[in-house]
Scaffold this motif. Structure first.
Motif, mmCIF file in Angstrom:
data_model
loop_
_atom_site.group_PDB
_atom_site.id
_atom_site.type_symbol
_atom_site.label_atom_id
_atom_site.label_comp_id
_atom_site.label_asym_id
_atom_site.label_seq_id
_atom_site.Cartn_x
_atom_site.Cartn_y
_atom_site.Cartn_z
ATOM 1 N N THR A 8 0.923 -1.255 0.045
ATOM 2 C CA THR A 8 -0.112 0.024 0.187
ATOM 3 C C THR A 8 1.116 1.209 -0.133
ATOM 4 N N LEU A 11 2.331 1.830 -3.361
ATOM 5 C CA LEU A 11 1.216 2.508 -4.262
ATOM 6 C C LEU A 11 0.883 3.863 -3.893
ATOM 7 N N TYR A 27 -9.455 6.640 -14.094
ATOM 8 C CA TYR A 27 -10.159 5.385 -13.370
ATOM 9 C C TYR A 27 -11.353 4.997 -13.398
ATOM 10 N N PRO A 47 -15.423 2.015 -4.226
ATOM 11 C CA PRO A 47 -14.235 2.342 -4.746
ATOM 12 C C PRO A 47 -13.695 3.735 -4.682
ATOM 13 N N ALA A 61 -5.449 5.331 -10.960
ATOM 14 C CA ALA A 61 -5.680 4.118 -10.103
ATOM 15 C C ALA A 61 -7.037 4.016 -9.431
ATOM 16 N N GLU A 63 -8.993 1.441 -6.528
ATOM 17 C CA GLU A 63 -8.763 0.577 -5.416
ATOM 18 C C GLU A 63 -10.282 0.190 -4.897
ATOM 19 N N GLN A 64 -10.498 -1.067 -4.748
ATOM 20 C CA GLN A 64 -11.677 -1.660 -4.100
ATOM 21 C C GLN A 64 -11.305 -2.653 -3.084
ATOM 22 N N SER A 65 -11.878 -2.564 -1.728
ATOM 23 C CA SER A 65 -11.663 -3.218 -0.550
ATOM 24 C C SER A 65 -12.759 -4.529 -0.890
ATOM 25 N N LYS A 75 -7.530 -6.351 -1.134
ATOM 26 C CA LYS A 75 -7.730 -5.176 -1.806
ATOM 27 C C LYS A 75 -7.091 -5.288 -3.200
ATOM 28 N N THR A 77 -6.273 -3.228 -6.720
ATOM 29 C CA THR A 77 -5.980 -2.073 -7.161
ATOM 30 C C THR A 77 -5.437 -2.224 -8.776
ATOM 31 N N THR A 127 0.787 -10.656 -1.646
ATOM 32 C CA THR A 127 0.398 -9.873 -2.803
ATOM 33 C C THR A 127 0.595 -10.492 -4.187
ATOM 34 N N GLU A 141 -3.944 -7.594 -2.858
ATOM 35 C CA GLU A 141 -3.266 -7.741 -1.784
ATOM 36 C C GLU A 141 -4.249 -8.603 -0.641
#
Length: 168
Positions: A8, A11, A27, A47, A61, A63-65, A75, A77, A127, A141
């Protein structure tokens, strides 16, 4: 996610230092390619994304958890843009193979795409970074993984063709 902070942080460096770029990225183009779930882990929250455009930068970029009720977290990315700092770093790592009782770093292939796996065996986290082309990097990740096979299975559940189809 507590233990996978180095990725992270890497990133985060992308957000600070950007890329040497010529691509036109956004994005929002990748939002529809984010999966609803990854191996039973559902989306958590919305996101987050960023577009960076400047005289010598053009990258994005998103990201989504994800999480499940078993304590697993992940996560995803997606980085798009020419040669982002993270892309270069993972590309260097992909040429390394190292294994000891605590760590495994190895190259791998998922759905025809080359990548690199970095597994912390003692923390049960890892990762996977996959190169979808010269301008797109997908980073997964994950926490609470039991080993390299589970981490690879998680990566194999990603919609890589859909993500790659969004690349300008």
């Amino acid at each position: 996610m507590r233990g996978i902070g180095w990725a992270t942080g890497l990133l985060g460096l992308v957000f600070l230092f950007g890329a040497q770029a010529v691509a036109d990225t956004n994005y929002q183009d990748y939002l529809s390619a984010l999966p609803e779930s990854i191996q039973g882990m559902e989306r958590t929250g919305d996101p987050e994304g960023v577009n960076r455009k400047g005289a010598d930068q053009d990258w994005s970029a998103v990201e989504q958890s994800y999480a499940d009720d078993k304590g697993r977290e992940a996560k995803l990315t997606i980085l798009a843009g020419t040669q982002t700092s993270a892309y270069k770093q993972y590309k260097k790592m992909s040429r390394v193979h190292m294994e000891n009782p605590e760590k495994l770093i190895k190259s791998l292939e998922v759905s025809g795409y080359d990548g690199v796996m970095d597994l912390d065996k003692t923390g049960n986290e890892g990762t996977v970074a996959l190169f979808l082309g010269p301008e797109t990097l997908v980073v997964l990740e994950a926490e609470a993984v039991t080993g390299p096979d589970e981490l690879q299975t998680l990566a194999e559940d990603l919609p890589l063709e859909a993500i790659n189809g969004q690349t300008p």
